[in-house]
Design an enzyme around this catalytic site. Structure first.
Site, PDB file in Angstrom:
ATOM      1  N   ASP A 309       0.828  -1.488  -0.355  1.00 50.57           N
ATOM      2  CA  ASP A 309      -0.364   0.165  -0.182  1.00 50.57           C
ATOM      3  C   ASP A 309       0.823   1.157   0.044  1.00 50.57           C
ATOM      4  O   ASP A 309       2.285   0.771   0.302  1.00 50.57           O
ATOM      5  CB  ASP A 309      -0.905   0.000   1.178  1.00 50.57           C
ATOM      6  CG  ASP A 309      -2.406   0.972   1.095  1.00 50.57           C
ATOM      7  OD1 ASP A 309      -3.295   0.581   1.801  1.00 50.57           O
ATOM      8  OD2 ASP A 309      -1.646   1.483   0.151  1.00 50.57           O
ATOM      9  N   GLU A 513     -10.833   6.945   4.224  1.00 50.78           N
ATOM     10  CA  GLU A 513      -9.565   6.215   4.498  1.00 50.78           C
ATOM     11  C   GLU A 513      -9.945   5.900   6.531  1.00 50.78           C
ATOM     12  O   GLU A 513     -10.879   6.018   7.030  1.00 50.78           O
ATOM     13  CB  GLU A 513      -7.800   6.214   4.790  1.00 50.78           C
ATOM     14  CG  GLU A 513      -8.233   5.783   3.466  1.00 50.78           C
ATOM     15  CD  GLU A 513      -6.545   5.893   2.562  1.00 50.78           C
ATOM     16  OE1 GLU A 513      -6.235   6.095   1.652  1.00 50.78           O
ATOM     17  OE2 GLU A 513      -6.106   4.916   3.190  1.00 50.78           O
TER      18      GLU A 513
HETATM   19  C1  GLC Z   1      -3.695   4.431  -0.361  1.00 49.20           C
HETATM   20  C2  GLC Z   1      -4.893   2.736   0.118  1.00 49.20           C
HETATM   21  C3  GLC Z   1      -4.950   2.129  -1.189  1.00 49.20           C
HETATM   22  C4  GLC Z   1      -5.059   2.920  -2.482  1.00 49.20           C
HETATM   23  C5  GLC Z   1      -3.137   3.217  -2.751  1.00 49.20           C
HETATM   24  C6  GLC Z   1      -3.517   4.062  -3.544  1.00 49.20           C
HETATM   25  O1  GLC Z   1      -3.713   4.214   1.292  1.00 49.20           O
HETATM   26  O2  GLC Z   1      -5.210   2.483   1.635  1.00 49.20           O
HETATM   27  O3  GLC Z   1      -6.797   1.805  -0.677  1.00 49.20           O
HETATM   28  O4  GLC Z   1      -5.624   1.479  -3.193  1.00 49.20           O
HETATM   29  O5  GLC Z   1      -3.465   4.388  -1.048  1.00 49.20           O
HETATM   30  O6  GLC Z   1      -4.331   5.201  -3.659  1.00 49.20           O
END
Ligand code: GLC
Length: 631
Positions: A309, A513
């Site tokens: 991530d 988030e």
């Molecule tokens: C974010 C998320 C993830 C996402 C990634 C790219 O922090 O946790 O779900 O795909 O970053 O944006």
């Protein structure tokens, strides 16, 4: 020279072997690197042979850029990659989690929580296929979706003896927790719902042919995208719903509840899986060799690549980003194949190169990661079709996609109350009523009805893209003689005799988030008080626009003549109106338990104290006039 890897007719594994044999260590490491478009330059991509670029939430060429603008941007980066020494094409990734939601004018589908209410696997597949077309139209090949978080958490573990003689015990699912800020990204709390809705993977990538080897990446063609099942594993099961928190459970329960949907994704040939920021029993997923390598790659046979991530490696050490080299060592050794850096990529490249050259990371681990990344790129046909296809531009929010989104909205609505009792239903509403009062901020705000991950990362208020608000849809559907009065926040008292009925559309402002973690789960902007005041005067339908169950005051529930959970419906607000005015019936059922009071959370499921306002699976049904026509 005539290289095998450039031959589209050669077997994928032969192409991989040929290409890998020609790559330097720095080129291999660069292929494992995903950088954000804002720090990417064509020269760096060409010179370093960077493997992947992403657009983080809302990161695009410029504000309100159209699909064709995105395609031009993506192609510029891709052309640079094709000029690198071996001409390995880029994989461009984006969070197209409910349509191509970063891009202005794209079709915005209901968020996953609403799709979970439909329990319609074929609908999820069709949405994946439609979104894939709009993503490829923008020159992008890869979406970080679907989120297959299973929305369970283990506040405390209760063990029940299965039978007198067996020593087996079952860890009961002991809670559901809507306090998690990413609840709306999940399909709900029931593993069976989540498993069935993983059909979205086949929508994105296409249907693998019969006999396709399980676990092997598959992408049908230029109208499909590489998918990403996320976040492995247990992201939706953390204590008290804290985002990026700790999921505490036995392995058996983790496998049964949270790993299980990944089996369905792997069986569909999902190309990539994203590791979760969260932890399992105190161990960060990004440094868990047991879960990433021994379980996901070895036991489950996943042959695509595992992506980190964003900045997850930085979060492995505290303070954030300290001892970065140790974090890289830990994550790559655990089994991470591609790192979503996404900004400090020069440091990442230098640290990883040092770790390999010093022997701390064996070249065999690097080769395993690069083989998996190349396998996905070859399976996706990237070497043959690296650039955007302008013939797909016509699919962006085309009539067919709008109708599909509208169908999804209709099927996602959950009717929680309809009249004082079943003998006196309040819905469907009379579209030829004399005067209708509409109130609430969420009645006429496209941004609010789309929620997070739309136009920007967090989402925002206003006309953020093209679409139809609920108020606009109401005005379109009512009779010529019907008057619709909209007051976002009626100040003076309302005279009951002035209106036939009222519609109060209230709920949550967008969030994303950890920004969405909530301890009180209240309706925002005093929406409950507003709806309650209106319902005191006029028969009122209350529509909740939210990413999860919210606290509903018993008085409001009592005063409202009807109550509908509409989740985050997206750009086609007319899907809501289709149902409340009776063209179509209600069929949605709760994908999550609806609590009575936040003090109950985490909810004790399957136990004597399980005392929800509405249990998971609840939903009143009605029949619609057009449903009958459907036959
Ligand atoms: C974010 C998320 C993830 C996402 C990634 C790219 O922090 O946790 O779900 O795909 O970053 O944006």
């Amino acid at each position: 020279m005539n290289f095998i890897y450039k031959d589209p007719l050669a077997p994928i594994e032969a192409r991989i072997k040929d290409l890998l044999s020609q790559m330097t260590i720095p080129e291999k490491i660069a292929q494992m690197t995903q950088i954000e478009r804002s720090v990417a330059t064509p020269s760096a991509i060409k010179d370093l042979s960077i493997g992947s670029i992403l657009s983080a939430g809302g990161s695009g060429p410029f504000e309100n850029a159209k699909t064709s603008d995105w395609a031009a941007m993506a192609d510029t980066f891709q052309k640079a990659a094709l000029q690198s020494r071996l001409g390995i094409p880029l994989l461009y990734g984006i969070d197209a989690v409910h349509g191509n939601n970063n891009v202005y004018g794209a079709t915005i589908f209901p968020h996953n929580i609403g799709l979970g209410a439909t329990r319609d696997a074929d609908l999820a597949r069709r949405i994946g296929a439609a979104a894939a077309l709009e993503v490829r139209a923008s020159g992008i090949h890869y979406t970080f979706a679907p989120c297959v978080a299973n929305h369970e958490c283990f506040g405390e573990t209760r063990v029940d003896k299965l039978s007198d003689d067996a020593n087996m015990f079952v860890v009961s699912l002991v809670c559901r927790d809507p306090r998690w800020g990413r609840a709306y990204e999940s399909f709900g709390e029931d593993p069976q719902i989540v498993k069935m809705m993983t059909s979205m993977v086949t929508g994105f990538q296409g249907q693998p042919p019969h006999g396709h080897p399980s676990g092997y990446p598959f992408v049908a063609g230029r109208e499909n995208v590489v998918a990403c099942a996320k976040h492995f594993v247990g992201d939706g099961g953390t204590r008290n719903g804290v985002n990026e928190g700790d999921t505490v459970s036995s392995y058996d329960e983790l496998e049964r509840t949270h790993v299980s949907p990944y089996l369905d994704c792997i069986a569909q040939g999902v190309c990539t899986i994203m590791a979760s920021y969260s932890s399992w029993n105190g161990t960060k997923l990004h440094s868990s060799r047991f879960l990433l390598t021994e379980i996901l790659k070895e036991k489950l046979g996943f042959k695509g690549f595992i992506i980190s991530d964003s900045e997850a490696l930085d979060r492995l050490s505290s303070p954030h980003g300290s001892n970065y080299q140790q974090s890289i060592l830990s994550a790559i050794t655990a089994g991470i194949d591609m790192v979503m850096v996404p900004l400090r990529y020069q440091l990442f490249l230098a640290d990883l190169l040092h770790l390999v050259e010093s022997g701390k990371i064996p070249i065999t681990r690097i080769d395993d990661a690069v083989v998996r990344i190349l396998r996905v790129k070859f399976a996706a046909g990237l070497f043959e079709h690296p650039l955007s296809d302008s013939s797909l531009l016509g699919t962006v929010r085309c009539e067919q996609h709008k109708q599909l989104a509208r169908e999804a909205v209709r099927k996602s609505l959950v009717l929680l109350k309809n009249g004082p009792d079943s003998t006196r239903p309040f819905l469907p509403l009379d579209r030829n009523a004399k005067r209708i009062l509409v109130v609430g901020k969420h009645a006429d705000d496209l941004g609010y009805q789309c929620g997070g991950w739309t136009a920007t990362w967090e989402g925002k208020s206003g006309r953020i893209t093209t679409g139809t608000t609920i108020l606009e849809a109401i005005r379109e559907v009512v009779g010529a003689k019907t008057e619709v009065i909209y007051e976002e926040n009626p100040s003076e008292s309302i005279n009951r005799s002035d209106y036939s009925f009222a519609i109060a559309v209230v709920g949550e402002a967008p969030y994303v988030e950890s920004g969405g973690d909530s301890s009180d789960l209240k309706i925002h902007f005093n929406g409950a008080e507003l709806a309650s005041a209106v319902a005191d005067q006029v028969p009122t339908l209350v529509i909740l626009i939210s990413g999860r169950p919210l606290a509903i005051d018993p008085q409001l529930l009592n005063k409202a003549h009807a109550l509908v959970a509409a989740w985050l419906p997206g750009s086609e607000g007319n899907g809501v109106v289709d149902v409340i005015f009776g063209d179509h019936g209600f069929q949605g059922r709760l994908p999550m338990t609806w609590f009575k009071d936040v003090a109950q959370l985490p909810m004790q499921a399957e136990s004597n104290s399980y005392d929800p306002l509405f249990p998971v699976g609840y939903g009143l049904t009605t029949s619609g006039s057009n449903d009958a026509l459907k036959g």
